[in-house]
Design a protein around this motif. Structure first.
Motif, PDB file in Angstrom:
ATOM      1  N   VAL A   1      59.874 -62.392 -85.443  1.00 54.11           N
ATOM      2  CA  VAL A   1      58.454 -62.114 -85.237  1.00 54.11           C
ATOM      3  C   VAL A   1      57.725 -63.400 -84.880  1.00 54.11           C
ATOM      4  CG1 VAL A   1      58.405 -60.117 -86.786  1.00 54.11           C
ATOM      5  CG2 VAL A   1      57.996 -62.404 -87.704  1.00 54.11           C
ATOM      6  N   SER A   2      56.516 -63.228 -84.368  1.00 53.15           N
ATOM      7  CA  SER A   2      55.631 -64.350 -84.087  1.00 53.15           C
ATOM      8  C   SER A   2      54.414 -64.225 -84.998  1.00 53.15           C
ATOM      9  CB  SER A   2      55.193 -64.332 -82.620  1.00 53.15           C
ATOM     10  OG  SER A   2      54.259 -63.280 -82.412  1.00 53.15           O
ATOM     11  N   PRO A   3      53.550 -65.261 -85.064  1.00 61.14           N
ATOM     12  CA  PRO A   3      52.346 -65.146 -85.894  1.00 61.14           C
ATOM     13  C   PRO A   3      51.442 -63.989 -85.496  1.00 61.14           C
ATOM     14  CG  PRO A   3      52.767 -67.442 -85.378  1.00 61.14           C
ATOM     15  CD  PRO A   3      53.739 -66.637 -84.560  1.00 61.14           C
ATOM     16  N   ASP A   4      51.552 -63.499 -84.259  1.00 62.87           N
ATOM     17  CA  ASP A   4      50.709 -62.391 -83.803  1.00 62.87           C
ATOM     18  C   ASP A   4      51.365 -61.021 -83.978  1.00 62.87           C
ATOM     19  OD1 ASP A   4      48.716 -64.184 -82.984  1.00 62.87           O
ATOM     20  OD2 ASP A   4      49.671 -64.464 -81.033  1.00 62.87           O
ATOM     21  N   SER A   5      52.618 -60.998 -84.447  1.00 62.55           N
ATOM     22  CA  SER A   5      53.325 -59.731 -84.605  1.00 62.55           C
ATOM     23  C   SER A   5      52.865 -59.013 -85.876  1.00 62.55           C
ATOM     24  CB  SER A   5      54.835 -59.974 -84.705  1.00 62.55           C
ATOM     25  OG  SER A   5      55.326 -60.636 -83.569  1.00 62.55           O
ATOM     26  N   PRO A   6      53.051 -57.698 -85.945  1.00 61.23           N
ATOM     27  CA  PRO A   6      52.851 -57.008 -87.219  1.00 61.23           C
ATOM     28  C   PRO A   6      53.747 -57.615 -88.287  1.00 61.23           C
ATOM     29  CG  PRO A   6      53.061 -55.431 -85.421  1.00 61.23           C
ATOM     30  CD  PRO A   6      53.410 -56.771 -84.855  1.00 61.23           C
ATOM     31  N   ALA A   7      53.261 -57.613 -89.517  1.00 58.45           N
ATOM     32  CA  ALA A   7      53.999 -58.246 -90.602  1.00 58.45           C
ATOM     33  C   ALA A   7      55.346 -57.576 -90.818  1.00 58.45           C
ATOM     34  CB  ALA A   7      53.179 -58.186 -91.885  1.00 58.45           C
TER      35      ALA A   7
ATOM     36  N   LEU B   1      44.986 -61.742 -93.028  1.00 59.75           N
ATOM     37  CA  LEU B   1      45.519 -63.090 -92.815  1.00 59.75           C
ATOM     38  C   LEU B   1      47.044 -63.011 -92.735  1.00 59.75           C
ATOM     39  CD1 LEU B   1      44.024 -65.898 -92.630  1.00 59.75           C
ATOM     40  CD2 LEU B   1      44.919 -66.350 -94.916  1.00 59.75           C
ATOM     41  N   GLY B   2      47.505 -62.058 -91.912  1.00 56.99           N
ATOM     42  CA  GLY B   2      48.941 -61.896 -91.722  1.00 56.99           C
ATOM     43  C   GLY B   2      49.430 -60.476 -91.941  1.00 56.99           C
ATOM     44  N   LEU B   3      48.781 -59.729 -92.857  1.00 59.15           N
ATOM     45  CA  LEU B   3      49.169 -58.352 -93.120  1.00 59.15           C
ATOM     46  C   LEU B   3      48.145 -57.421 -92.500  1.00 59.15           C
ATOM     47  CD1 LEU B   3      51.279 -56.603 -94.730  1.00 59.15           C
ATOM     48  CD2 LEU B   3      49.531 -56.458 -96.524  1.00 59.15           C
ATOM     49  N   ASP B   4      48.560 -56.630 -91.511  1.00 52.74           N
ATOM     50  CA  ASP B   4      47.654 -55.710 -90.846  1.00 52.74           C
ATOM     51  C   ASP B   4      47.538 -54.417 -91.643  1.00 52.74           C
ATOM     52  OD1 ASP B   4      50.063 -54.429 -90.355  1.00 52.74           O
ATOM     53  OD2 ASP B   4      50.006 -54.718 -88.186  1.00 52.74           O
ATOM     54  N   TRP B   5      46.664 -53.501 -91.183  1.00 53.52           N
ATOM     55  CA  TRP B   5      46.435 -52.267 -91.918  1.00 53.52           C
ATOM     56  C   TRP B   5      47.692 -51.406 -91.974  1.00 53.52           C
ATOM     57  CZ3 TRP B   5      45.192 -49.464 -95.550  1.00 53.52           C
ATOM     58  CH2 TRP B   5      45.134 -48.073 -95.486  1.00 53.52           C
ATOM     59  N   GLY B   6      48.467 -51.371 -90.912  1.00 53.87           N
ATOM     60  CA  GLY B   6      49.690 -50.589 -90.944  1.00 53.87           C
ATOM     61  C   GLY B   6      50.631 -51.054 -92.043  1.00 53.87           C
ATOM     62  N   GLY B   7      50.803 -52.347 -92.148  1.00 59.88           N
ATOM     63  CA  GLY B   7      51.642 -52.897 -93.210  1.00 59.88           C
ATOM     64  C   GLY B   7      51.040 -52.668 -94.579  1.00 59.88           C
ATOM     65  N   ALA B   8      49.700 -52.792 -94.684  1.00 60.21           N
ATOM     66  CA  ALA B   8      49.034 -52.576 -95.967  1.00 60.21           C
ATOM     67  C   ALA B   8      49.173 -51.133 -96.428  1.00 60.21           C
ATOM     68  CB  ALA B   8      47.566 -52.963 -95.864  1.00 60.21           C
ATOM     69  N   ALA B   9      49.059 -50.185 -95.497  1.00 59.61           N
ATOM     70  CA  ALA B   9      49.198 -48.776 -95.853  1.00 59.61           C
ATOM     71  C   ALA B   9      50.591 -48.483 -96.400  1.00 59.61           C
ATOM     72  CB  ALA B   9      48.903 -47.898 -94.637  1.00 59.61           C
ATOM     73  N   GLU B  10      51.607 -49.056 -95.755  1.00 61.11           N
ATOM     74  CA  GLU B  10      52.976 -48.865 -96.249  1.00 61.11           C
ATOM     75  C   GLU B  10      53.151 -49.524 -97.619  1.00 61.11           C
ATOM     76  OE1 GLU B  10      56.961 -47.483 -96.051  1.00 61.11           O
ATOM     77  OE2 GLU B  10      55.098 -46.924 -95.028  1.00 61.11           O
TER      78      GLU B  10
ATOM     79  N   GLU C   1      46.914 -54.139-105.771  1.00 60.68           N
ATOM     80  CA  GLU C   1      47.763 -54.100-104.584  1.00 60.68           C
ATOM     81  C   GLU C   1      46.953 -54.163-103.299  1.00 60.68           C
ATOM     82  OE1 GLU C   1      50.223 -54.998-102.972  1.00 60.68           O
ATOM     83  OE2 GLU C   1      51.649 -53.832-104.155  1.00 60.68           O
ATOM     84  N   ALA C   2      47.569 -54.780-102.292  1.00 61.00           N
ATOM     85  CA  ALA C   2      46.998 -54.832-100.944  1.00 61.00           C
ATOM     86  C   ALA C   2      45.599 -55.422-100.937  1.00 61.00           C
ATOM     87  CB  ALA C   2      46.999 -53.441-100.308  1.00 61.00           C
ATOM     88  N   MET C   3      45.389 -56.434-101.770  1.00 59.61           N
ATOM     89  CA  MET C   3      44.136 -57.183-101.776  1.00 59.61           C
ATOM     90  C   MET C   3      44.318 -58.431-100.919  1.00 59.61           C
ATOM     91  SD  MET C   3      42.242 -55.248-103.795  1.00 59.61           S
ATOM     92  CE  MET C   3      40.891 -56.216-104.420  1.00 59.61           C
TER      93      MET C   3
ATOM     94  N   HIS D   1      51.228 -61.038-104.225  1.00 60.16           N
ATOM     95  CA  HIS D   1      51.551 -61.430-102.855  1.00 60.16           C
ATOM     96  C   HIS D   1      52.643 -60.522-102.288  1.00 60.16           C
ATOM     97  CE1 HIS D   1      54.978 -63.346-104.895  1.00 60.16           C
ATOM     98  NE2 HIS D   1      55.567 -63.429-103.710  1.00 60.16           N
ATOM     99  N   VAL D   2      52.820 -60.583-100.985  1.00 52.72           N
ATOM    100  CA  VAL D   2      53.922 -59.868-100.340  1.00 52.72           C
ATOM    101  C   VAL D   2      55.009 -60.878 -99.968  1.00 52.72           C
ATOM    102  CG1 VAL D   2      52.566 -57.944 -99.439  1.00 52.72           C
ATOM    103  CG2 VAL D   2      52.816 -60.021 -98.065  1.00 52.72           C
ATOM    104  N   VAL D   3      56.241 -60.393 -99.975  1.00 54.55           N
ATOM    105  CA  VAL D   3      57.387 -61.222 -99.600  1.00 54.55           C
ATOM    106  C   VAL D   3      57.758 -60.890 -98.163  1.00 54.55           C
ATOM    107  CG1 VAL D   3      59.746 -61.885-100.149  1.00 54.55           C
ATOM    108  CG2 VAL D   3      58.184 -61.195-101.992  1.00 54.55           C
ATOM    109  N   ALA D   4      57.753 -61.902 -97.312  1.00 50.05           N
ATOM    110  CA  ALA D   4      58.098 -61.704 -95.908  1.00 50.05           C
ATOM    111  C   ALA D   4      59.601 -61.511 -95.746  1.00 50.05           C
ATOM    112  CB  ALA D   4      57.643 -62.901 -95.085  1.00 50.05           C
ATOM    113  N   ASP D   5      59.990 -60.844 -94.669  1.00 54.10           N
ATOM    114  CA  ASP D   5      61.400 -60.727 -94.279  1.00 54.10           C
ATOM    115  C   ASP D   5      61.749 -61.986 -93.484  1.00 54.10           C
ATOM    116  OD1 ASP D   5      63.863 -60.224 -93.199  1.00 54.10           O
ATOM    117  OD2 ASP D   5      63.343 -58.276 -92.350  1.00 54.10           O
ATOM    118  N   PRO D   6      62.547 -62.882 -94.037  1.00 58.03           N
ATOM    119  CA  PRO D   6      62.798 -64.161 -93.358  1.00 58.03           C
ATOM    120  C   PRO D   6      63.678 -64.036 -92.126  1.00 58.03           C
ATOM    121  CG  PRO D   6      64.206 -63.983 -95.274  1.00 58.03           C
ATOM    122  CD  PRO D   6      63.301 -62.785 -95.299  1.00 58.03           C
ATOM    123  N   TYR D   7      64.346 -62.885 -91.967  1.00 61.25           N
ATOM    124  CA  TYR D   7      65.265 -62.717 -90.845  1.00 61.25           C
ATOM    125  C   TYR D   7      64.636 -61.960 -89.680  1.00 61.25           C
ATOM    126  CZ  TYR D   7      68.493 -63.988 -94.565  1.00 61.25           C
ATOM    127  OH  TYR D   7      69.123 -64.622 -95.604  1.00 61.25           O
ATOM    128  N   ALA D   8      63.389 -61.533 -89.847  1.00 66.22           N
ATOM    129  CA  ALA D   8      62.731 -60.773 -88.784  1.00 66.22           C
ATOM    130  C   ALA D   8      62.359 -61.700 -87.624  1.00 66.22           C
ATOM    131  CB  ALA D   8      61.487 -60.085 -89.321  1.00 66.22           C
TER     132      ALA D   8
END
Length: 383
Positions: A49-55, A87-96, A78-80, A40-47
Motif C-alpha cells: 500500500v501507499s500512504p494514500d491507499s485504504p488502510a 489520519l490513515g483509517l478511512d470510513w470503510g476501514g473504520a466500519a469494518e 473503538e474507531a476513535m 489503536h489499530v495494527v497495520a498489516d506490514p505485508y500489504a
C-alpha cells in the motif's frame, strides 16, 4: 546491558534498561469509574500500500489487543481518533473495525463504544453532514454497540454558527436508539476543528455544547472533553444535567480529574490508556476501595510519559502509542496505517521508550530492549 539513546540535541546518552517484568494484574471489573481505553489499530506490514491507499489492517493482532484491554477490566473506545480516524483509517476501514470489534466484545463480554462521525465526507451541506452521521450511527447500532459522536471536520467547515450545531446534533440525538457520548475534540488534537460549536471563544463554545446536552439529557450517556484544560473540564462537569457523565479526554491531567473532588469526578475515555491499560486498571481498583492516595501514587508518575506522547503536534501521539505496543509485544512490527510510524523523530521515540521502561510498562523488558536496539540500528545508532 545498556543502550545509547539519542537526545533532542543530537547527542547520545547511555541508558540502562530495567530487567523486572511487569507484574500481573487481576482482571476484576472496575466499579467506581467507567474507564474506556481508546485503542489503536495494527497495520498489516505485508500489504503493498501507499500512504494514500485504504488502510490495510492486521485484524487478528488488532482484535487481540482489544482482548488484552478487556482482560484487565477496561472498556474499549473503538474507531476513535486513536485508531487514526481521519489520519490513515478511512470510513470503510473504520466500519469494518466497528463490526469486528463489536462482535469480539459480545464474545468476551467486554464493554465497547464506537465512534460515529462524518469522515466519509470532505465537505458538504448540513443535510449531507446529517446523512453521513446517520450512516455511521446505523453501522454502530446494528453492530450492537453504543455510539460516541465524534467531532466533524465537515461540520466545522460548513457550519455558519451555533444554530447549525444545535440543529445537527438535535436531529441526531432524537433518533438514537441508546444514549450516546458526545465528544468535544479540541484543535490541539485536530486543527481542522478550530471553532467547533460555532465559536473560537471557548466560553461561548461551552454554552452551545451544554445547550445541546441540556436539550436531550435522556439521549446523552456522557460527554468526552478533550481540551487539555482541567479547569474548564471541571467547570463544565459541574454543570452537566443529573445522570450525564463526564469522560475526561485530558491526557495531561487525568489523575486529578478521575480522582475528582468533593463535587464530583470524571470517568475516562483516553488514548493514553492504550499503553497504560494494566497500570491504570490497578490504580482504579485502588480507587474502588477508597484509596485515593494509592490511585494517585500509581497514575501520577505516568503523566510525564503521557505529556511526552501528546506533545505538539498532538495529533501524532498515535506514533508513540504504537511504538509502545510493539515494544510491549502486542504486535510483531512497528508499522502504522498511512505510514505514520515516521511522524515522530527518533529522539522522541527513544524518550518514549525510556519513560515507559522506567514505569515498568513492558511485560518483557528484555524483549522491549531488544526491539528498541533494532530500531536504533535502523537509524544508524551503533551499540
Amino acid at each position: 546491558m545498556t543502550l545509547r539513546l539519542p537526545a533532542a540535541d543530537g547527542t547520545l546518552r547511555t541508558y540502562r534498561p530495567r530487567t523486572e517484568p511487569l507484574p500481573p494484574a487481576a482482571g476484576a471489573p472496575l466499579v467506581s469509574r467507567t474507564v474506556l481505553a481508546a485503542a489503536h489499530v495494527v497495520a498489516d506490514p505485508y500489504a503493498d500500500v501507499s500512504p494514500d491507499s485504504p488502510a490495510a489492517v492486521d485484524w487478528d493482532a488488532t482484535l487481540a489487543f482489544r482482548r488484552h484491554l478487556w482482560s484487565h477490566g477496561l472498556g474499549v473506545a473503538e474507531a476513535m481518533d486513536t485508531a487514526q480516524r481521519g489520519l490513515g483509517l478511512d470510513w470503510g476501514g473504520a466500519a469494518e473495525l466497528i463490526r469486528r470489534s463489536a462482535a469480539e466484545a459480545r464474545a468476551v463480554g467486554g464493554r465497547i463504544v464506537c465512534g460515529a462521525g462524518t469522515d466519509q465526507l470532505t465537505g458538504g451541506t448540513l443535510a449531507e453532514i446529517r446523512a453521513a452521521y446517520e450512516e455511521q450511527l446505523a453501522v454502530v447500532e446494528e453492530s450492537g454497540a453504543r455510539a460516541a459522536f465524534m467531532a466533524s471536520r465537515a461540520l466545522a467547515a460548513g457550519a455558519t454558527g451555533p444554530e447549525d450545531y444545535l440543529e445537527v446534533y438535535g436531529h441526531l440525538l432524537r433518533q438514537c436508539a441508546e444514549p450516546v457520548i458526545l465528544h468535544w475534540l479540541g484543535p490541539l488534537f485536530d486543527p481542522a476543528l478550530e471553532g467547533y460549536w460555532g465559536s473560537t471563544d471557548p466560553d461561548t463554545a461551552t454554552e452551545v455544547f451544554l445547550e445541546v446536552v441540556a436539550a436531550h439529557p435522556d439521549k446523552v450517556d456522557g460527554v468526552k472533553i478533550s481540551l487539555l484544560d482541567a479547569g474548564r473540564e471541571v467547570a463544565l462537569r459541574r454543570r452537566l444535567p443529573h445522570g450525564v457523565r463526564c469522560y475526561t479526554g485530558d491526557d495531561f491531567h487525568y489523575p486529578e480529574l478521575i480522582a475528582g473532588d468533593e463535587q464530583g469526578f470524571s470517568h475516562a475515555l483516553l488514548g493514553v490508556l492504550d499503553p497504560l491499560g494494566p497500570r491504570a486498571a490497578r490504580a482504579v481498583r485502588l480507587l474502588d476501595t477508597g484509596d485515593v492516595q494509592g490511585f494517585r501514587a500509581l497514575l501520577d508518575p505516568t503523566v510525564e510519559l503521557s505529556r511526552h506522547l501528546f506533545e505538539p503536534p498532538t495529533r501524532f501521539y498515535k506514533t508513540g502509542v504504537v511504538l509502545l505496543a510493539w515494544l510491549a509485544g502486542h504486535q510483531s512490527h512497528f508499522t502504522m496505517v498511512g505510514g505514520h510510524q515516521s511522524a515522530r523523530s527518533l529522539p522522541h521515540l527513544a524518550r518514549a521508550y525510556e519513560l515507559a521502561d522506567g514505569l515498568g510498562l513492558f511485560p518483557d523488558p528484555v524483549l522491549a530492549e531488544d526491539r528498541m536496539r533494532t530500531l536504533l540500528s535502523l537509524y544508524g545508532v551503533t551499540p
